[in-house]
Scaffold this motif. Structure first.
Motif, mmCIF file in Angstrom:
data_model
loop_
_atom_site.group_PDB
_atom_site.id
_atom_site.type_symbol
_atom_site.label_atom_id
_atom_site.label_comp_id
_atom_site.label_asym_id
_atom_site.label_seq_id
_atom_site.Cartn_x
_atom_site.Cartn_y
_atom_site.Cartn_z
ATOM 1 N N LEU A 115 0.825 -1.209 0.000
ATOM 2 C CA LEU A 115 0.000 0.000 0.000
ATOM 3 C C LEU A 115 0.857 1.256 0.000
ATOM 4 N N SER A 116 1.947 1.235 0.752
ATOM 5 C CA SER A 116 2.843 2.391 0.781
ATOM 6 C C SER A 116 3.436 2.648 -0.599
ATOM 7 N N ASP A 117 3.790 1.594 -1.318
ATOM 8 C CA ASP A 117 4.330 1.742 -2.665
ATOM 9 C C ASP A 117 3.311 2.389 -3.607
ATOM 10 N N GLU A 118 2.055 1.952 -3.516
ATOM 11 C CA GLU A 118 1.050 2.457 -4.450
ATOM 12 C C GLU A 118 0.649 3.902 -4.151
ATOM 13 N N TRP A 119 0.526 4.250 -2.892
ATOM 14 C CA TRP A 119 -0.009 5.566 -2.538
ATOM 15 C C TRP A 119 1.064 6.605 -2.281
ATOM 16 N N GLY A 120 2.334 6.180 -2.272
ATOM 17 C CA GLY A 120 3.422 7.136 -2.113
ATOM 18 C C GLY A 120 3.524 7.728 -0.721
ATOM 19 N N MET A 121 2.993 7.050 0.261
ATOM 20 C CA MET A 121 3.090 7.465 1.663
ATOM 21 C C MET A 121 2.936 6.229 2.525
ATOM 22 N N ASP A 122 3.423 6.325 3.762
ATOM 23 C CA ASP A 122 3.366 5.163 4.637
ATOM 24 C C ASP A 122 1.922 4.786 4.951
#
Length: 464
Positions: free
Chosen positions: A393-400
């Motif tokens: 999820l962090s990879d897709e949304w660009g945030m932790d």
């Protein structure tokens, strides 16, 4: 046909999701057009039609699938072989009633994609809750299979048709089909982003108990001029009973109510504080300015880790236009409890009944109607799938991605724990302004697209 002997590739799957987004939205629109309102018996044929539509969709993915009859609406179960661990994906195809219809800007079961100042949205009943969210997962499965062939996991699909009407058939169905539904982990897509911006994995859910209290005085409605004073007024009695459920600090007064309620650790509070939640903005978005509830508690603490007692509706006497000097025969209130930790919902309902019965005068009779009860759920975040999904999820949304609690209740997660013996990972992409259960429900197209991409990334991470 994809080369199933080659290593699975993620980037082509993500590209495929983006390239075929119009077709995925068309499939969602077809499902949204089915008025699968589970609580109204008039829509039973439409619920069956939605179940059949999903069976056909699963079979098109290559899954074995069938609609299983229940005393209520069908359960859809499908099985898709894969190369890795066995997971259960749960969603529900039923939707809330559409009342009040006159507040909808377009017919609720004539969905469309609309351009708004905030971006493109999918408008229609069920767009977010839960058809749009359910279809993000199926869209990811379709794209993965198109590019790579078999999924990197074995998937059991489980779609319920009674979630919005109390799930009366759920527990018997789970108990009767443990082997068919059993898996290492359940995936549930019926939640939302944190603060409408960050991906989140729900790690705790409040439980829920509901009850209606009805007080009856005289054997008919009375003229308040002829009987006001000497005759018991059920509304006045009920008002006093309800007012006594909380003290001046916001705490619930029922004996034993806080048994099993844990205090949040300092580390957990610090992690929630680090999320940067805008409590004032949260309340301001619904026209409020000051936190209510228990004194001295943070807003997130109250939402995620504290129990509540709420009065959801009161009826009695004359409520039509104009004025009528009636002294009512009956008054009713619907009361719900959100529960945390090890609170016992049955014990709390018993305490409520005892409190009401002890609080009414001799001339007032009391009856109760229960509306179900389920305990709170806490997930085992030590399971390696949680770290894998968080990274995806962090990879897709660009945030932790955040591990968060949830103020609402999704009882099925608790039943998966108690009946099937497995934890659930709750991941969703809804926003607070999606208007679930309200007129003009919507789901952002970007939430749908990134939701599908998120599941594809989770597939990739779960395969190791």
């Amino acid at each position: 046909m994809p080369d199933t002997t080659a290593p699975a590739a993620l980037d082509p799957v993500l590209d495929h999701i983006d390239a075929t987004l119009p077709e995925a939205l068309d499939r969602l629109m077809a499902l949204l057009r089915i008025p699968s309102i589970s609580t109204d018996p008039a829509y039973a044929p439409d619920c069956a039609r939605a179940a059949d539509w999903l069976v056909a969709e699963l079979r098109a993915l290559g899954a074995e699938a069938a609609a299983h009859p229940t005393p209520g609406h069908p359960m859809v179960v499908g099985h898709l072989p894969g190369r890795g661990p066995r997971v259960l994906f749960y969603g529900h195809y039923d939707v809330q009633p559409v009342d009040p219809l006159d507040l909808w800007h377009r017919p609720p079961f004539e969905p469309e994609v609309q351009d708004t100042t905030a971006g493109r949205v999918i408008r229609g009943r069920g767009a977010c809750d839960d058809k749009g969210q359910l279809m993000t997962f199926l869209t990811a499965c379709r794209a993965w299979k198109a590019v790579n062939g078999p999924l990197p996991m074995e998937v059991v699909f489980f779609f319920e048709g009674e979630e919005e009407s109390g799930s009366p058939s759920l527990i018997p169905f789970l108990e009767a089909h443990r082997e068919m539904l059993g898996a290492e982990l359940a995936l549930i897509c019926d939640t939302g982003l944190f603060d409408d911006r960050a991906p989140a994995i729900i790690t705790s859910l409040r439980g829920l108990a509901g009850i209606e209290v009805t007080l009856t005085g005289a054997d008919r409605d009375l003229h308040s001029g002829g009987f006001g004073g000497p005759a018991a007024n059920p509304i006045r009695v009920l008002s006093k009973v309800l007012a006594g459920l909380h003290d001046d600090t916001g705490r619930v007064t029922l004996p034993g109510f806080y048994a099993g309620v844990p205090e949040v650790t300092a580390d957990q509070l610090a992690s929630w504080d680090a999320l940067g939640f805008d409590a004032e903005g949260f309340l301001r978005s619904v026209g409020l300015s000051r936190p209510a509830g228990e004194d001295g508690r943070r807003v997130l603490e109250m939402l995620w880790s504290r129990p509540t007692c709420e009065i959801n509706g009161i009826t009695g006497g004359y409520t039509g236009a104009g004025f009528k000097t009636v002294l009512p025969s009956q008054a009713s209130a619907k009361i719900s409890f959100r529960l945390v930790g090890d609170q016992d919902p049955d014990a709390i309902l018993a305490a409520l009944r005892a409190y009401v019965e002890a609080s009414v005068p001799e001339d007032v009779d009391v009856t109760f109607e229960d509306f179900g009860a389920a305990p709170a759920s806490v997930m085992n975040t030590a399971h390696p799938a949680f770290a894998a999904a968080r990274a995806a999820l962090s990879d897709e949304w660009g945030m932790d991605a955040a591990f968060t609690g949830a103020g609402g209740s999704i009882p099925v997660a608790g039943y998966f724990q108690s009946i099937l013996g497995m934890d659930s990972m709750l991941i969703g992409f809804g926003k607070t302004d999606d208007g679930i259960h309200s007129p003009n429900e919507k789901y952002d197209v970007e939430s749908f697209r990134k939701g599908a991409r998120s599941w594809a990334r989770i597939f990739d991470r779960l395969r190791g």
